[in-house]
Structure formats: C-alpha cells, structure tokens
Design a protein around this motif. Structure first.
Motif, short mmCIF file in Angstrom:
data_model
loop_
_atom_site.label_atom_id
_atom_site.label_comp_id
_atom_site.label_asym_id
_atom_site.label_seq_id
_atom_site.Cartn_x
_atom_site.Cartn_y
_atom_site.Cartn_z
N GLY A 1 70.73 61.64 -24.16
CA GLY A 1 69.63 62.57 -24.35
C GLY A 1 69.52 63.16 -25.74
O GLY A 1 68.66 64.00 -25.99
N LYS A 2 70.37 62.73 -26.67
CA LYS A 2 70.38 63.28 -28.03
C LYS A 2 70.01 62.18 -29.02
O LYS A 2 70.53 61.08 -28.98
N ARG A 3 69.14 62.52 -29.96
CA ARG A 3 68.74 61.56 -30.99
C ARG A 3 69.90 61.22 -31.90
O ARG A 3 70.74 62.06 -32.21
N LEU A 4 69.90 59.98 -32.37
CA LEU A 4 70.92 59.54 -33.29
C LEU A 4 70.41 59.46 -34.73
O LEU A 4 71.21 59.36 -35.66
N TYR A 5 69.09 59.48 -34.92
CA TYR A 5 68.51 59.36 -36.25
C TYR A 5 67.41 60.39 -36.45
O TYR A 5 66.75 60.81 -35.51
N SER A 6 67.22 60.78 -37.71
CA SER A 6 66.07 61.62 -38.05
C SER A 6 64.81 60.75 -37.99
O SER A 6 64.89 59.53 -38.18
N PRO A 7 63.66 61.36 -37.72
CA PRO A 7 62.42 60.57 -37.65
C PRO A 7 62.12 59.85 -38.96
O PRO A 7 62.37 60.38 -40.05
N ALA B 1 55.05 47.18 -32.76
CA ALA B 1 55.58 48.26 -31.92
C ALA B 1 55.34 49.61 -32.56
O ALA B 1 55.64 49.81 -33.74
N MET B 2 54.80 50.55 -31.78
CA MET B 2 54.52 51.88 -32.31
C MET B 2 54.54 52.89 -31.16
O MET B 2 54.27 52.55 -30.02
N GLY B 3 54.83 54.14 -31.50
CA GLY B 3 54.83 55.22 -30.51
C GLY B 3 56.22 55.70 -30.13
O GLY B 3 56.36 56.63 -29.34
N LEU B 4 57.26 55.09 -30.69
CA LEU B 4 58.63 55.48 -30.33
C LEU B 4 58.91 56.93 -30.68
O LEU B 4 59.57 57.65 -29.91
N GLU B 5 58.42 57.39 -31.82
CA GLU B 5 58.69 58.77 -32.24
C GLU B 5 58.19 59.77 -31.20
O GLU B 5 58.90 60.71 -30.83
N GLN B 6 56.96 59.57 -30.70
CA GLN B 6 56.42 60.48 -29.69
C GLN B 6 57.17 60.33 -28.37
O GLN B 6 57.32 61.31 -27.62
N ALA B 7 57.64 59.13 -28.06
CA ALA B 7 58.43 58.93 -26.85
C ALA B 7 59.74 59.71 -26.92
O ALA B 7 60.15 60.36 -25.94
N LEU B 8 60.40 59.67 -28.05
CA LEU B 8 61.66 60.39 -28.21
C LEU B 8 61.44 61.90 -28.16
O LEU B 8 62.25 62.65 -27.57
N GLU B 9 60.35 62.38 -28.76
CA GLU B 9 60.03 63.81 -28.70
C GLU B 9 59.83 64.25 -27.25
O GLU B 9 60.31 65.31 -26.83
N TYR B 10 59.13 63.42 -26.49
CA TYR B 10 58.89 63.72 -25.08
C TYR B 10 60.20 63.78 -24.30
O TYR B 10 60.43 64.71 -23.51
N LEU B 11 61.06 62.82 -24.51
CA LEU B 11 62.33 62.78 -23.77
C LEU B 11 63.22 63.96 -24.14
O LEU B 11 63.95 64.49 -23.29
#
Length: 455
Positions: free
Chosen positions: A402-408, A65-75
C-alpha cells in the motif's frame, strides 16, 4: 434511505465528488461480492488481478499505457468513512450481509502491491498494463475505478501518440478537447494524457496549471463578431485583441478567410501589427492554407475543426500548408479501449476464464520485450519468475504493502518515454493504413499452465 447529503445540498453538488468519495465510486457488484467473500471467510485470501485489453480498438496497432499515476493516488486514499458506511447500510441492500463485511470497510485502506508498465510504454493485446496483488476483498473493490482511469487515459495517450507520429516532431499539437470530454473530470485526465502522449500544450487552464504547464489557445468567432459589430469591422476586432495579447494567433474564417488574410497582410506590411499565427477552423483546409500561405508567407498556420490523426495524414498527403493543429472532439472521444480486469490467481492457485471469446490466461504474468538496435522485435507474455536474459521485463513494482516506491514522474518524463516507445515500434505497426499487429508470443511455461488449468 440514508444519504451522504443533507436536504440543503444542491443537485449539482450531489453529482460531484472529491477524492474522499472515490471508494464509493464503484459498481454495486464490487461491494456485494466483497460482502459474499467476507461471509464465506475468504476475504483475506491473497488474490491477483490483471488489467489488459483482449484486443485493440479497430485500426490501432498499439496502445500507450497511461493513467497509472491517478490509479496509485486512488489506492493511497482508498478507505471508507463512517458516513459512507452508514449510507450503504441505509440502502437496505446489505441487510443480510455479514458483520465482517462492515468490519472490513472500517478497517482501513489498500494494503496490496501494484505491478505495472510505466506510463508512456507501448503495449499490445493481452499484455497486462497493471497487476494488483492484495487481499481478495481489496483487489475486487478497486476494479471499477482502475478500469475507468486506465482505459480512458490510455485511449487519449494512444491517439495523441498516433497524431504526433503522423504530424512529425516540428508540428505544433494543441489539445482542445475540454468542451467535448465526457465530464469535467475526464477533461483534466484527457489533457494530461494528451500532453504525456506527445502534445505541446492544452487549452484547459486548470489542467495546465495543475501540471505546471502553460495553457495555450487562440480566440473564438464570438470575439470577432462582437467587436466587429460594435466597433465597425473585423480588422478592428483583430487590432483590439492584439492590443491586449500581442502576437496571439488570430482566427480569420469568421466571414471571408481570404479577404481577412489580405487585410492582415496589408497591416503587416504597414508595420501596424506583429502577426505570428492565424487559425483556420472551417472550409477546405488544403486550398485555404495554400492561399493563405501565399498571402502571409511568414505566418504560422494552425488548423482545427474535427481534426484527428487520419485528417492530419490526409492534409499532409495533399501538401496542406499547416504548421500546427488544435485537436479536440476526435481526440477525447471515439472507440474506447476495452480493458478488462480479471482474476488470475487466488490463494496461490492459478485461475482462468473460459467463456466463449473471453478466455484469459492464468497465473501472474510478466511481459518480456526484446529490442534490437532500438527496434522492438518480439514481446513474450510469460509467467512471473521466467528468465529471458536478452529481454527486458516491462512490469515493475510501483507499490508495496500500500506504499509507493517511487515519486511521481513528470509530464516531460512520461512524454519522453512515449516518444522513445513509439520510435522503437516497427514501421508497419505505426502505419495508419496497415492492419499489421504485433504477434505477442505466449511462453511455453504459460501455455503449459493454461493447458493444466483447463483440465
């Protein structure tokens, strides 16, 4: 029709985008469906969509699994500007759309929750990489971008992990795919996914610097031909390059590979050059690498040119004397990861698709993984809320309201996660020559809900 660009904007600028444009980087039917939801008064109903692959690409035993970071940035940045809304209105497509649709687009960003498996985690067919829980109109509109992001990076990370598993930990793996990636943006994502999947470095300078990594590369045949022609010989081209980049690997197969190796060996013996590596980009890599090893016994040998995990395995089986690989075309292209994004619950009601060959399981799901003494034993696909004390739930809450819970996570952390995840897989799953697939168990509760939903 209203456009987002003025008449003085060049065509190349019109076909590029910034992060502010990403909300419009979607398929038309996402917008038309959202307009319909608004007209029917169901746009705010809570919906859950899950992203998963029905089956793995041919020959693959797992996915990384990969790409979650860019998905979260987009959202995080998801919103429509007044100019974008005006451009949509100018198309004429939405003339009959309800006023509420435009109010939705004006209202702001993504307010939902995101559950996902951490990047670098091995997953299998039917297992959700990600679940979106949000108002229906939002969950619908983000489908296209999420699929684009996760499908592509998951493909690259998986191929990188397979290459690393075959090559072993001591072999250097370099990502050389920028010129073959499907777009400049794709080249950045490919470089990131390759590094996170286990590669040592990328030749993509922008990607490396953005990720806090050092880019890595060698030289091209053009330099040897240009300097060799203008300054007298291939040897002078090598000498000139080392004058500015001492210790850099030299590409020695522009003309006669073995002759070049002998010339370099003479210069090494005479103390005229400090040669640490050479690259082979063509020919019979098995035979050439063995011959070069005899001539230059203390020099690292790199290979490139249509390399992939299968070619690495073949070269190793034939005892090729190769210390590292530059992998490009076959890494960043190839059989796609055909992930899909399906509605599994609406307003608390489980739903499923029953089309022939495209059935999906209803309800919000969790993956429960059993690992015994470091080896994966079973995966159970069950419903959220089920409890298996001996198994670990894989999907974690990464975004709330809509808010992140963790740092990248850093690339190093994701690479470690990938290595650990692949190491836990049974040997027959990792074997390139095996058609064995992990059988994901369906929990009794999920099967019962599926039967009820069908009825």
């Amino acid at each position: 029709m209203t456009t987002l660009f003025n008449a003085d904007t060049s065509l190349s600028e019109q076909l590029s985008f910034s992060s502010d444009d990403c909300s419009l980087l979607t398929d038309l039917y996402q917008l038309t469906m959202a307009a319909c939801y608004a007209g029917e008064g169901i746009d705010q109903k809570q919906a859950s969509f899950e992203l998963f692959a029905r089956k793995l690409p041919e020959g693959f035993g797992y996915l990384i699994a990969m790409g979650l970071e860019q998905a979260l940035e987009y959202l995080e940045k998801f919103r429509f500007s007044s100019a974008q809304i005006k451009a949509l209105q100018g198309t004429g497509i939405f003339e009959s759309a309800p006023a509420q649709f435009w109010s939705l687009l004006e209202s702001g960003g993504f307010t939902g929750d995101v559950w996902a498996v951490p990047e670098g985690t091995a997953v299998f067919a039917l297992e959700p990489l990600l679940r979106i829980e949000a108002p229906l109109w939002q969950a619908q509109l983000v489908e296209t971008y999420l699929l684009n992001t996760l499908n592509y990076q998951t493909l690259i990370a998986t191929r990188a992990a397979r290459s690393r598993n075959v090559a072993g930990e001591k072999t250097t793996l370099l990502e050389f795919g920028t010129r073959r990636a499907f777009s400049p943006q794709a080249s950045l994502w490919a470089a990131r996914a390759a590094l996170a999947g286990g590669f040592d470095a990328t030749s993509n300078v922008l990607a490396a610097l953005q990720l806090g990594e050092k880019p890595s590369g060698t030289m091209a045949h053009a330099l040897v031909m240009a300097l060799g022609t203008l300054e007298g010989s291939e040897e002078q081209a090598f000498t000139a390059f080392h004058q500015y980049f001492p210790g850099a690997a030299l590409l020695i197969d522009t003309y006669d590979t073995i002759a070049a190796a002998h010339k370099l060996a003479s210069k090494v013996k005479a103390g005229e050059i400090n040669l640490t590596g050479i690259r082979l980009d063509s020919g019979d890599l098995v035979t050439l690498s063995k011959q070069v090893r005899e001539i230059l016994p203390n020099v690292s040998i790199f290979a490139s040119g249509d390399i992939d995990e299968w070619e690495i395995a073949r070269l190793q089986e034939n005892n090729a004397q190769i210390d590292g690989y530059g992998i490009g075309t076959r890494l960043v292209t190839g059989n796609p990861v055909n992930g899909v994004y399906k509605l599994v619950e609406i307003d608390g009601i489980p739903v499923m698709k029953q089309s022939s060959g495209k059935i999906s399981y209803p309800g919000k799901k969790q993956i429960f993984r059993e690992v015994v003494e470091g080896e994966l034993k079973t995966d159970t696909l069950g419903l959220v809320g089920e409890n298996y004390p001996e198994k670990q739930p894989l999907l974690k809450l990464f975004m709330k309201n809509g808010k992140r819970l963790y740092s990248p996570y850093t690339i190093k952390q994701i690479k470690q996660q990938t290595a650990a995840s692949v190491a836990s897989l049974p040997t027959q799953i990792k074997n390139l020559n095996s058609s064995t697939l992990l059988s994901v168990e369906i929990s009794s509760s999920l099967q019962k809900l599926t039967d009820q939903t069908k009825r």
